[in-house]
Every structure is written in C-alpha cells, then in structure tokens.
Design an enzyme around this catalytic site. Structure first.
Site, PDB file in Angstrom:
ATOM      1  N   GLU A  60      43.432  31.597  38.556  1.00  0.00           N
ATOM      2  CA  GLU A  60      43.098  31.915  37.156  1.00  0.00           C
ATOM      3  C   GLU A  60      44.056  31.276  36.152  1.00  0.00           C
ATOM      4  O   GLU A  60      43.625  30.745  35.127  1.00  0.00           O
ATOM      5  CB  GLU A  60      43.064  33.431  36.936  1.00  0.00           C
ATOM      6  CG  GLU A  60      41.808  34.112  37.473  1.00  0.00           C
ATOM      7  CD  GLU A  60      41.899  34.453  38.950  1.00  0.00           C
ATOM      8  OE1 GLU A  60      42.979  34.249  39.546  1.00  0.00           O
ATOM      9  OE2 GLU A  60      40.900  34.931  39.517  1.00  0.00           O
ATOM     10  N   HIS A 129      40.385  47.119  39.803  1.00  0.00           N
ATOM     11  CA  HIS A 129      39.130  46.468  39.424  1.00  0.00           C
ATOM     12  C   HIS A 129      38.369  47.255  38.361  1.00  0.00           C
ATOM     13  O   HIS A 129      37.194  46.993  38.136  1.00  0.00           O
ATOM     14  CB  HIS A 129      38.223  46.284  40.638  1.00  0.00           C
ATOM     15  CG  HIS A 129      38.583  45.117  41.498  1.00  0.00           C
ATOM     16  ND1 HIS A 129      39.777  45.017  42.156  1.00  0.00           N
ATOM     17  CD2 HIS A 129      37.900  43.987  41.807  1.00  0.00           C
ATOM     18  CE1 HIS A 129      39.812  43.887  42.859  1.00  0.00           C
ATOM     19  NE2 HIS A 129      38.686  43.242  42.655  1.00  0.00           N
TER      20      HIS A 129
END
Lengths: 327, 342
Positions: A60, A129
């Site tokens: 990322e 998450h």
C-alpha cells in the site's frame, strides 16, 4: 432510472470516466485479473487493458505513493484500497503528500486523485478490519472526503470525484455493495461534492447520517413516525467540505438533532456536527445534540458483542425520542 | 502492465572519471559555486534569523546534483527530499525566489508557504522537496509511471539519501519500478550520515549500489565528489532508462561539510574527518584544479567568477530581506482548487 447495485454503479462511474478521459486509470490489489476483491472493477480490464487497470502487489505505501506521483505528473489515478483499513500503511502519502503539496507549493502542484474502497465494519471480521475512517481523513485540510449511501449517489459522486482536481477520499461500504437502488440513466449523472441531501422531510427532529447509517436512520424515522414523531433525515454524503447550510437550515426547523455514525465517538463526525450546531445554531436548540456512534472499543469478533458495538435504527430512534423528551 | 524479461547488468563499483573540456568545466564551476555560495549565505542568514525552522545545507554535495542535472534531457523530471536548495538552483530556478522562500516571503517560489524543505519548480520539471524521509521515492516512481503511460521517452530521476535507503517504501517502489519496467533513475546521495547516525551503525550492508540487485535494478557506485564522474555515470544510466530497459540505480559517494541541519553541531564525527574531505576531495576545488592545470583559466579569472556569483547570491539574500511577508489572505488560499483545476 435503472435499478442497480452500489457495486455496479461504482463500476459504471469508473468506466464512463475512463472512456471520457484517457488520463484516468485504476490501480490497486486484485483490481484487474481478479476483477476486484469485491468485484467493483468487474469487466474494466477487458475494456481498458492492463495499462489502465493495473494490478499492484500487496504494497500500500508503495502504490499509493506511485498514484500520488502519477497525479502530480498530470494523470488522474483512482487508487483502490481493498479496504481502508489497509490504507493505514499508506496514510502518509494521503496526508503528507496528496493533501498538503498544493499548499506547500503555493498552488503550483496539485494532486487530482481518488482513493476509494470499502470503509467501516463489514461482518464478523474483527478489530483490524472494522473501522470507520471518516473522522481521520475529514480532519485534513486539502482532502475532500465523500461517503455515499445510495447507488445513485455512489455513481454521481464517484464521477465528480474523478473529475475533481483535488485529492478525494471516497469511502464505500462493503455491506452496501449488493444493495439495489434506482440510479439516473446515462453518463451525465453527477452529484456535486459538498452537498448533503434531505432524504425525508420532517419537523420534529433532524437525524443526520452518512454511508450505511443512512439506511438505519431511515428505518428509525419510519419507527418514529409510528409514534407520532416526524423526523427529517439528512444524508450527509460529503464529510469534507461539510454542508453546514443544509444542517443549520434543518435544525432551525426541527430544533433538535441526532447524529449517527459507525465510527468512534471521540473526535468523530458527530462531535464535529455538535460543535457546528452549538457555535452557529445554539439559540435554535431545544435539546442538547445527541450522538449515536460505534462503541468506544476495538470491534469485537463475537456476534453478540459486535452487535452491541454497532449503532442501529433502534439506538437512533431512542436518541431521537430522548431529544424530543419522549423517552 | 506486465513484467518483461531482460538481462541485468552486473552491479558496478566506482570507476575513473573521463576528461572534460574548458567550456564544460567552466559551467560546472559556476553551477557548483552558485550552490556553495548560496548555501553559505543561507547558513549565515539562518544565524541572523532571516531563515527559520529547519535548514539543511547541501555544502559538499554540489557535484551530485550538478552532474546529474547536466546529464538529464530537458524534459526529464526530478524529485528529492528536504535537502533541496541545490536541486532548485541546478534546475535553473531564480536564486532570488529561492532565497525569498527560505525567508518565508511573498515572492518565494511557494509564496513563502513551503519553506526550505518544500521548494518546487514544476515548470522546470522539478517536483520538489519532500520532507518525509523516503516518501519522495514512490512519488518519483509514480512520475515515471506517468511518463511511460503517456508513451513519452522521459525519465524520472529520484534522489534520496542513504538514510532513506532503509525505508520500506523505497523497496516497495523498487519492486514496482522494475516489475513494470519504468523509466526511473534512482540516485542515492550517500553522505555517510543519516542525521547523526554513521552509515555502519544503521545498515546491514553498506554497499548501497547493490540494493537494487534483488529487484533486477543494476546499480553502480560513483565518486559523487567528482562532477565529471557523476555526469558520465548518469548519462549512461539515463540512456538505458530511456531505451526502455527499466530502472537503474546510482550510489553517489558524497559528503556534507555542515551538520544535518543548522541545529546540528555534528559532534558525531571528528573535525579532522571533515577537514580532510574538504582538503582532498572538494568537488569545486577539483574542477578549479582541472581548469588551472589544463591551462583553461587563471587564478584571477576564477576569482572573478567567484565574485560574480557572490554578488548574485548577495542580491538574492537582499531581495529576500526586502520582500514582504505573504499577505494574511494567503493563509487560506491554495488548500483546494476549483474542481476543474482552474
């Protein structure tokens, strides 16, 4: 009008803008050959090829920085995060590079880029998450932050975000991807960034929400109507710049406001709206602002605990009754 | 984009510099002297309070950016970290505007809103000074991505220090630059000290030119105190990048004479080490010696050049001092722009 899922609307928005502007490309993990981790980019590789639908490694910080550099050089990247939880690896590129460079360069170097992907809790995926980033990115001058609920707004706002010359953080929601809505036809459907939408007019209390909480707010309004409380529901749609005018106008009418969000209470969007209303509509208020938020805990895994941590229609309705002194 | 197969050239240690003509040497002298005198003045003005915040001087490293920029095509782009004054000047930015930016004044290149670490000259293909160590590396790869996406032959030159060479995102960027065969030249300015940390205290393996090897990025070590060596190595590497052979890496062995920033007394190294470097390896003295020994210029002629450059720098500093601070209304401009980019 056509009936579409949020997933299809987002895909169409990207496809239409990619057809219209060669500078637009999509990059991210699994966006091309896998057709998107949540199938949002279904079919785009076939139409636009691997130069414009770019599979990245799981990296990322690297690919976000590459997207920012490509935007500095004049392209219009759409960077997909498989979820915004993973963008934490790359938040420096968003906050320090994408958002500040226009200012630091005295207006010489802008960053036309969209960062998009699912945000907030899905279902039973645990603390790392399940987090809402609206408040994190909303805090940053130089960023625009969008969080739509319906498919029509998802499409119209994503198209506006891609055309925008500033960095836009586009917060989607995994649980909304499969929900269907009526979407205006054609490639001209745009929804302006920075405008909230009054989804349901009412006179007794304002409920303001964004993303998946809009659905809960509408359900709450329905339940309240059965008890004789006429709630106005505002879909914020954009987190930054905040549509203060629409909120203040509504509060002037209802004199009561409830905010609903999935994120944590501390320095959340509800806190920001409470401050806004206190500063600019204090005399209009007949009750303190009520905030409905996620519990101030990391998201638990156990089904019962997760349900306790997430706000819902029932809690929104209870807060509305409280500010109407009807509980 | 797909990864292409190609032969990787074996990573090379430093080699001897080629010869150069009088005209070339004269140009290098002027360019490096401009940076040296500018930085000396910036240091002086920092002491007097005209320049605030952090101020990282480039003194000692002048041959690196001078040689690299000289080898670049005018359409190629560059980006670097916070030690960026020299890069601006090497790109031909107006020293007065650069100085005004250091002073936080209205006519500064960033209207006084960026400061020493955030200098930009986009019209000269310099994408700036970025102050988060290593963050400029993926950004520079993104600029190279755009060059290739548009089908141009431009090369993106990405500068970073040996300190940044430990950052994870640098290797994420190496990976994608090579995977997608992007036209990138990575230039590591190895000045031996990451702030106060000597390279051997922070690196498992100090041969930085080999750090691209696992990604198939050929590297070369270059004497970064010798502008001719820098120019020659860069020219060769850029030609390979331009011909579609993917990224290249150059490790420039250089040295900064001053502390990491103005607030650093540099007690982590000996005075002798610095004096020895100045006496034996100074990039400007090397060019001066070549000019004189080659019979291209006299001591007096070189003094005239130095005087001219000092004058330019003094004027830049005066311009900065005399310029107004930004109008208060500038506080809230340049945060976002019209949606259309107008």
């Amino acid at each position: 009008m056509v009936t579409q899922t949020v997933r299809e609307a987002l895909r169409d928005a990207m496809a239409e803008e990619m057809r219209a502007d060669e500078r637009v490309f999509l990059m991210g993990e699994e966006v091309a050959e896998y057709q998107g981790a949540y199938k949002v980019s279904q079919g785009l590789l076939d139409e636009f090829g691997p130069e414009r639908v770019v599979d990245t490694p799981i990296t990322e910080a690297g690919f976000t920085g590459i997207g920012v550099g490509a935007a500095f050089a004049g392209l219009r990247p759409i960077v997909e995060f498989m979820t915004f939880n993973f963008a934490m690896q790359a938040i420096d590129a968003l906050v320090n590079s994408a958002s500040k460079t226009f200012y630091m360069s005295g207006g010489a170097l802008g960053c036309p880029i969209v960062f998009r992907g699912p945000n907030g809790a899905a279902a039973r995926v645990g603390a790392q998450h399940s987090q809402c980033y609206a408040s994190w990115y909303g805090h940053v001058p130089g960023l625009k932050v969008v969080a739509p609920f319906s498919a029509g707004d998802a499409k119209g706002l994503l198209k506006s975000a891609i055309r925008d010359s500033n960095p836009v953080v586009f917060l989607e929601n995994e649980l909304l991807y499969g929900q269907s809505f009526e979407v205006p036809d054609g490639a001209d459907h745009l929804v302006p960034i920075g405008r909230a939408n009054v989804l349901r007019a009412g006179s007794d209390v304002t409920i303001v929400a964004f993303s998946i909480m809009v659905g809960e707010a509408l359900k709450a309004a329905e339940a309240l109507a059965g008890e004789g409380i006429n709630a106005e529901v505002i879909d914020l749609r954009t987190i930054r710049p905040l549509d203060a005018a629409t909120l203040l106008e509504s509060v002037a009418k209802t004199n009561r406001i409830v905010t609903a969000e999935e994120g944590w209470p501390y320095a959340g969007i509800g806190a920001e709206i409470a401050a806004l209303v206190m500063e600019r509509a204090f005399d209009e208020l007949d009750a303190p602002v009520a905030r409905v938020t996620g519990a101030d805990v990391p998201m638990p895994y156990a089904a019962n605990l997760e349900a306790l941590a997430k706000p819902d229609a029932e809690r929104i309705a209870a807060a509305a009754k409280r500010v109407c002194y009807r509980d | 984009m797909t990864a292409a197969k190609r032969k990787t050239r074996k990573t090379q240690p430093a080699k001897a510099a080629p010869a150069a003509g009088a005209k070339e040497l004269g140009r290098y002298l002027r360019e490096m002297l401009l940076i040296r005198r500018f930085e000396e003045k910036a240091g002086q003005m920092y002491g007097m309070g005209l320049v605030g915040g952090f101020c990282h001087l480039y003194i000692g490293q002048e041959a690196v950016v001078t040689g690299v920029v000289d080898a670049m095509d005018h359409e190629d782009t560059l980006i670097t970290g916070y030690r960026c004054h020299g890069h601006m000047l090497a790109c031909g930015a107006d020293p007065r505007q650069v100085f005004a930016e250091l002073a936080g004044r209205a006519p500064g290149v960033s209207k006084g809103k960026g400061g020493s670490m955030h200098l930009f000259a986009v019209d000269r293909n310099f994408y700036g000074g970025h102050a988060i160590v290593g963050a400029q590396v993926p950004i520079g790869v993104g600029i190279g991505f755009a060059h290739k996406y548009r089908g141009t032959k431009r090369v993106s030159v990405v500068f970073f220090g040996e300190g940044a060479a430990n950052q994870g995102q640098v290797y994420e960027a190496f990976n994608m630059a090579s995977l997608w065969q992007l036209p990138i030249l990575f230039v590591i300015e190895n000045n031996k000290y990451a702030m106060g940390t000597e390279i051997r205290r922070a690196k498992a393996g100090t041969e930085l030119f080999k750090r691209g090897d696992p990604f198939g990025i050929p590297g070369e070590q270059v004497d970064g105190m010798d502008v001719l060596a820098v120019e020659a190595a860069t020219g060769e590497a850029i030609a390979r990048c331009r011909s579609g052979q993917g990224p290249r890496l150059l490790e420039m062995q250089t040295y900064r004479y001053r502390g990491h920033s103005m607030s650093d007394p540099a007690k982590y190294r000996s005075r002798e080490e610095v004096s020895k470097m100045r006496a034996e390896r100074d990039p400007i003295d090397q060019v001066r010696t070549r000019l004189i020994k080659g019979g291209h210029a006299s001591e007096d002629e070189l003094k005239v050049i130095d005087r001219e450059i000092r004058e330019t720098v003094n004027q830049a500093a005066e311009f900065a001092q005399e310029s107004p601070e930004p109008d208060p209304s500038e506080l809230t401009t340049d945060i976002t722009r019209d949606a259309t980019g107008a």
